[in-house]
Each structure stands twice: as C-alpha cells, then as structure tokens.
Design a protein around this motif. Structure first.
Motif, short mmCIF file in Angstrom:
data_model
loop_
_atom_site.label_atom_id
_atom_site.label_comp_id
_atom_site.label_asym_id
_atom_site.label_seq_id
_atom_site.Cartn_x
_atom_site.Cartn_y
_atom_site.Cartn_z
N UNK A 1 0.81 -1.23 0.00
CA UNK A 1 0.00 0.00 0.00
C UNK A 1 0.84 1.28 0.00
N UNK A 2 2.09 1.25 0.44
CA UNK A 2 2.88 2.48 0.49
C UNK A 2 3.78 2.63 -0.72
N UNK A 3 4.61 1.61 -0.98
CA UNK A 3 5.63 1.75 -2.02
C UNK A 3 5.48 0.76 -3.16
N UNK A 4 4.46 -0.08 -3.13
CA UNK A 4 4.28 -1.06 -4.20
C UNK A 4 4.10 -0.36 -5.53
N UNK A 5 4.77 -0.84 -6.56
CA UNK A 5 4.84 -0.08 -7.80
C UNK A 5 3.46 -0.01 -8.47
N UNK A 6 2.64 -1.05 -8.35
CA UNK A 6 1.30 -0.99 -8.94
C UNK A 6 0.46 0.08 -8.24
N UNK A 7 0.52 0.08 -6.91
CA UNK A 7 -0.25 1.06 -6.14
C UNK A 7 0.23 2.48 -6.45
N UNK A 8 1.56 2.66 -6.51
CA UNK A 8 2.12 3.99 -6.76
C UNK A 8 1.74 4.49 -8.15
N UNK A 9 1.86 3.60 -9.16
CA UNK A 9 1.54 4.01 -10.53
C UNK A 9 0.06 4.37 -10.64
N UNK A 10 -0.82 3.55 -10.04
CA UNK A 10 -2.25 3.85 -10.10
C UNK A 10 -2.56 5.17 -9.39
N UNK A 11 -1.88 5.41 -8.27
CA UNK A 11 -2.16 6.63 -7.49
C UNK A 11 -1.65 7.86 -8.22
N UNK A 12 -0.40 7.80 -8.69
CA UNK A 12 0.20 8.98 -9.32
C UNK A 12 -0.28 9.18 -10.74
N UNK A 13 -0.45 8.06 -11.47
CA UNK A 13 -0.80 8.18 -12.89
C UNK A 13 -2.29 8.35 -13.11
N UNK A 14 -3.11 7.67 -12.34
CA UNK A 14 -4.54 7.67 -12.62
C UNK A 14 -5.38 8.23 -11.48
N UNK A 15 -4.74 8.58 -10.37
CA UNK A 15 -5.47 9.11 -9.24
C UNK A 15 -6.37 8.10 -8.56
N UNK A 16 -6.09 6.80 -8.77
CA UNK A 16 -6.88 5.77 -8.11
C UNK A 16 -6.08 5.26 -6.92
N UNK A 17 -6.70 5.24 -5.75
CA UNK A 17 -5.99 4.70 -4.59
C UNK A 17 -6.61 3.35 -4.23
#
Lengths: 321, 311
Positions: free
Chosen positions: A155-171
C-alpha cells in the motif's frame, strides 16, 4: 507368358527361418509376466499413495477423529456430512471456487486463444521470443510469486499502487485487507502464472492445424472471420476443451500457495476456496472426519464434471483426420 | 525439412528418426511457420504491427514482476522502496544480508537434493511402466492403464490426510524423505513416457530380441539411448515441478524452517516485515536454479510442457 512361380532351391530354408523369426516375435509379444513386473513399481506406488488414501478418506468421513494416533476413532454416521453442509464457510468457499474457475478460464483459454491468433501475424523469431517471455511466470516458485506480488501491491511503495495513485489518481490502498481487492489480486496473480502455459498449449494446438483448410476456404472466398469461426476454432476444440478441463480440475490447487502465503483465506473468508477450506478443517481444526467428508464430496463433484466434459469433448470435438 | 532446423547436428539414422519423433511438435510448429512464411505476404504491415504491439504488451506484463523482483533485490537496502525503473547503483548487499540471516545455501542444497531424488525416481518408475505398457499386449492392460488416467482425477487434497498419517506413523515428519517417498510415482510422467515409447520403432526392438538380447538389455541398450531428448525434457520438467511443489513440503516440514527453500523463504517473509530488499533477494535466490535451467535448456522445457498439454 505365364507368371507361375517356380520353387527356387533353398527357399524352403528361408521360409523356415522366417517362420521361426515370427514365432520368436510372437513369443516376445505375448510374454508371461515381464510386462507386469515392469509396471509393478508404478502400480504399487500409485495404489499405495493415491487409491488407498482415497478409500481411507472415504472411510474417515464416517468417523470423528482428531488426527492424533493415540486418540480413538468414534463412529459418526453421516454427521460429518451434515456438519459440512451446514458449515458457514462452505457456501463462501464454493462461490469463490466458481469465481476463480470462471476467471481462470478467461486467463487460460480465452486470452491464450486471442494471443495465439495474434502471434500468427508475427514472424518466427520474434514469436519465439515473445512466447519464451510469456512462459516465464509459470516457472516462478510459489513463494517467490507471493513475495513479489505482495511487494507490487504494497500500500505504500508497491509499484502498482504507486503508478495507479500517481498516474490515474486511483488509490487501491491495502489490497489484501479488502474483500474484493484480495480476491481480485489472487485472480490476477494466478492468472498471470497460467497465461503462459495456455498460450504455449494453444499455439502448439494451432500449429497442428493444417493451413490447407484455411487456404482452400480463402480460395473459395471465405472472409478471415469466417475462417476463424468455421475452421480454426472448431479444429482447435480438443485443445480448448483440454485447457478448460485442466483449469476446472486444477485451479483450486493452483491458488492454494497464494492463498496460504498472502491471505490465509481472509479477510473474513473472502479468498478461501474449497481446497483451502479442506486444509483448514484438517490441519487447523484437526477434524479428520469432516475433512474426509469434504474430500469425498469434492472428489465426486469434480470427477462428475470431468467425466461430463470428456463425454462432451468426444461429442463436440472436430478432428483433423 | 523441419528436422534440420531443430537438430542441426550429425546423428546416426536411428537417433535422428527418434529425435524427429520427439521434436515432433516443435517441428510441426516450424512447418507451419514455413507455411506461414508462404502466406505471410497476406498479412499487411498494419496487422503485423498490431500483432507485435499486443504480444509485446503481454510479454512485458508477464516479465515485469520477475524483473521487478530482481531489480528490487539489486538495489542498495536504503533504496529498496524507490521506484526508478532501473536499480542504480547496483548492490549485492541484500543478497549477502539474506545469506547471513538465514541458511539459504543449505536450503537450496536440500531442495536440490529433494527435487533430484523425486525427479529421478519418477523418471525411472515411468520408464519401466511405460516400457511395459507400450511394447506388449497383456490381459488387464486397459484396466491397469485406467488406474493411471484416473489418478489424474484424484485431487491432492483428498489423499493428503491419510498420507500425512502414514508419514507420521513411519516417523518421517520433518524429514526430506517424508517429502520424497509419497511422490515417487507420477501418473502423468507414466502417460507421457508411454506416448514416447509407443512412437519408438517396434522393428528395432524385435530385431534386438532376435539378436538374443533380453528385455532388460533392450530397454537400456536399445530403447533408452534413442530417447535421450525425450528423457531430458521429461526429467527437467519433473525436476521443476518437484522444486516448485508447495503444499506437501509445507505440511511435512512445517516445523523445520531451515529445510527446504519454500518453507525457509515463507517463514522469512513472515519475519522480514517491510524489508523488501531482503525479501526480494530471498525470493530471487529461490527461483534462480529454475531460471538457469530455463535459460540454458529452454527448447527441452517448452517442448515438454507443450506435450503435457497435448495428451
């Protein structure tokens, strides 16, 4: 001119030798015990480690027993079966098993079919490289698979989570803590592993189809989509049915390591399946009788499905020859 | 001819023949590839391009987690949570840390021995059974063969409890022998091997028999030397399956975290908390042998797994 065959001197001798040779071959083909001796180790191991325990599982289902060698087995009648069918977790496990199978059918049959069709457009060497890469996930050791996906979904540094959060605004947050998230994650992980196997088998099946049919149809003016629908897919049906059967029979087992390492069936049984449930009944609750009942029921249900599918494939499958 | 593509070496005729049988599927693939080459002109640039795009995306999705596993493991421990695409500066500190933290060398060794024992046993048992099934007709053959087919339908979890009780009764819980012994016969290997043996030219066997060889000698001196590629492929595949086996080893060795790599790495995952670099290093080490086999013997592996799918 006549074609009568005149006896050649010495021919009799050749015939005799030939007769004796044939007799030797016949003796070879009908030996007394040799084949049984060669098969014996395999049969003995199979009977001892698969069929004996299968029967014992069936017997266990009529007893109460906590797996301790010192504890007595109490006769239980059918109470294990009634307990199993009233088990709160069974319903959830069955629904999840069906969901898993449906999702994996997509990953191991439908997607590989599409990918195999696509890969026909690509020439030899490139295709070999793509296939070699797609197959890699199938070889990754289960613990390593679980480890890397837990990291990717961190949830903090996982690359899928980070990409979705930063790239698509999905948390997506903590995937393995949410019911649907955990189920979908397990599906993605096992689907990722099975895809390569499906692609490989499908490509091989497709390579076995003679291109003459498609060519002939194309000469007759059939469009590409007609050829696909009327020729390629029907001829592929044995491969498709094989992959489907394999998925249905084995998907519950393929998911086991991921469930065990990543979620232990949770949160709140969201990711459990029938075989994980069986494992829990046996080795967490030490209820050998109920586990035996579960094993018997699952074996019968899956066996019936398998026999049905094989019958169906005999009926539906089109063969080249 | 397809044969020259897959096996460019010089070989005796017999060997070449059986090799060709063995690489049948690969060869067929090559054949259609050649046929495809003839038809390829029909594929426009656009369709080829879209094919490349789709396949490249699928390949990338497939390989990325594995890449990320090693990328994270190769970062410096303080960089572990960075998500730059390339690990730089590269450091092996995570690996040395894991190496000192848990006895991973011993685990790899134990797992190797276990997988070798399992695969060699399964291969030998399968060779004998397949030889018996493929070369003779005898009463009860179809029923006996049905036993092997049926074994495929018995899920592992159904036989797990009685087998666990047996292993416990023999006091083999917590030993690698307890992992190996119930896995000595693979019904699937028998069926695959039987297919190979049925494709073996019977005339050769009969000729050897008339030369006075007995059945045992024929198996070792005539049949097996001509099946080396098939044996290698099946052996490698059984080794990989044994290495990646999870449920049974975790049951038998659950209280011995230092024994096999699956159990050791699993318990390390539980302890390491958020030390992703170390976890990825341990996970990466756990699959390195398989990846090495795959890189060097890829043709055999793909061939074997495809065959497994085309029974």
């Amino acid at each position: 001119m006549s074609f009568t065959i005149t006896p050649v001197p010495g021919q009799e001798r050749y015939e005799r030798i030939a007769r004796e040779g044939e007799a030797a071959v016949r003796r070879w083909r009908k030996p007394p015990i040799a084949p049984y001796l060669f098969i014996l180790p395999a049969i003995a191991l199979l009977v001892f480690w698969i069929y004996r325990p299968l029967i014992e599982t069936f017997q266990l289902s009529f007893y109460h027993w906590n797996l301790l060698p010192t504890a007595p087995k109490q006769p239980a009648g059918l109470s294990n079966y009634t307990a199993l069918f009233h088990d709160r977790e069974l319903g959830k496990a069955v629904i999840n098993t069906i969901l898993y199978i449906a999702a994996f059918l997509v990953c191991s049959v439908i997607l590989p079919l599409v990918i195999a069709l696509m890969s026909r457009r690509v020439s030899g060497r490139a295709r070999t490289i793509y296939q070699a890469l797609v197959f890699v996930p199938f070889l990754v050791t289960p613990v390593a698979t679980s480890a890397v996906w837990r990291w990717l979904f961190d949830p903090y540094d996982g690359v899928i989570v980070v990409v979705l959060r930063k790239g698509f605004g999905i948390d997506i947050g903590s995937v393995f803590r949410s019911d649907h998230g955990a189920l979908i994650a397990i599906i993605i992980i096992v689907g990722w592993q099975m895809l390569g196997f499906g692609v490989l088998v499908m490509t091989a099946g497709m390579a076995g189809i003679s291109p003459d049919y498609a060519e002939a149809a194309s000469v007759d003016g059939a469009s590409n989509s007609t050829i696909l629908r009327r020729i390629t897919v029907p001829l592929l049906s044995p491969t498709i049915l094989f992959l489907a059967l394999m998925t249905i029979l084995l998907s519950a087992q393929w998911t086991y390591p991921m469930i065990d390492v990543l979620t232990q069936g949770g949160p709140d049984n969201a990711t459990t399946n029938i075989y994980y449930l069986l494992y829990e009944i046996a080795f967490n609750n030490f209820d050998a009788g109920m586990a035996g009942a579960a094993g018997t029921v699952f074996f019968l249900v899956f066996g019936a499905i398998a026999v049905l599918l094989v019958k169906l494939s005999d009926k539906l499958a089109f063969y080249d020859n | 001819m397809s044969f020259t593509i897959t096996e460019p070496h010089h070989k005796p005729v017999v060997q070449a023949e059986s090799d060709e049988i063995v690489s049948g599927i690969v060869a067929r693939q090559e054949d259609t590839r050649n046929n495809a080459a003839a038809v390829r002109t029909q594929h426009s640039f656009g369709s080829r391009f879209s094919g490349h795009v789709v396949l490249a995306i699928v390949a990338l999705v497939s390989i990325f987690p594995v890449y990320w596993l090693y990328a994270t493991a190769l970062r410096r421990p303080e960089d572990a949570t960075r998500s730059t695409p390339f690990p730089w500066p590269i450091s092996f500190e995570n690996f040395t840390h894991v190496w000192h933290q848990i006895p991973i060398g011993g685990m790899l060794y134990h797992t190797f021995v276990m997988a070798l024992c399992v695969s060699v046993c399964q291969l030998l048992v399968a060779i004998f059974a397949a030889y018996g099934f493929a070369l003779w007709d005898f009463p009860g053959k179809s029923i006996l063969f049905l036993l092997f087919l049926g074994a495929w339908l018995v899920p592992f979890q159904v036989t797990m409890i009685p087998n666990y009780v047996t292993i416990a009764h023999w006091q083999l819980l917590g030993t690698v022998a307890g992992v190996v012994i119930p896995n000595m016969c693979s019904a699937f290997a028998v069926m695959l091997m039987r297919q190979h043996m049925q494709a073996f030219p019977k005339e050769l066997v009969e000729a050897a028999h008339m030369d006075g060889r007995n059945r045992w000698g024929i198996l070792w001196k005539v049949v097996l030397p001509n099946m080396r590629p098939a044996l290698a492929a099946l052996g490698i595949m059984l080794f990989i399956e044994a290495w990646n086996n999870y449920l049974w080893p975790t049951l038998i060795l659950s209280k011995k975290p230092d024994s096999l790599i699956q159990i050791g790495v699993r318990s390390f995952l539980g302890e390491a908390g958020d030390d992703w670099g170390a976890m990825m290093a341990a996970a990466g080490l756990a699959c390195i042998p398989i990846f090495l086999i795959y890189i060097f013997l890829q043709r055999y592996i793909v061939d074997a797994f495809v065959r497994s799918g085309l029974r």
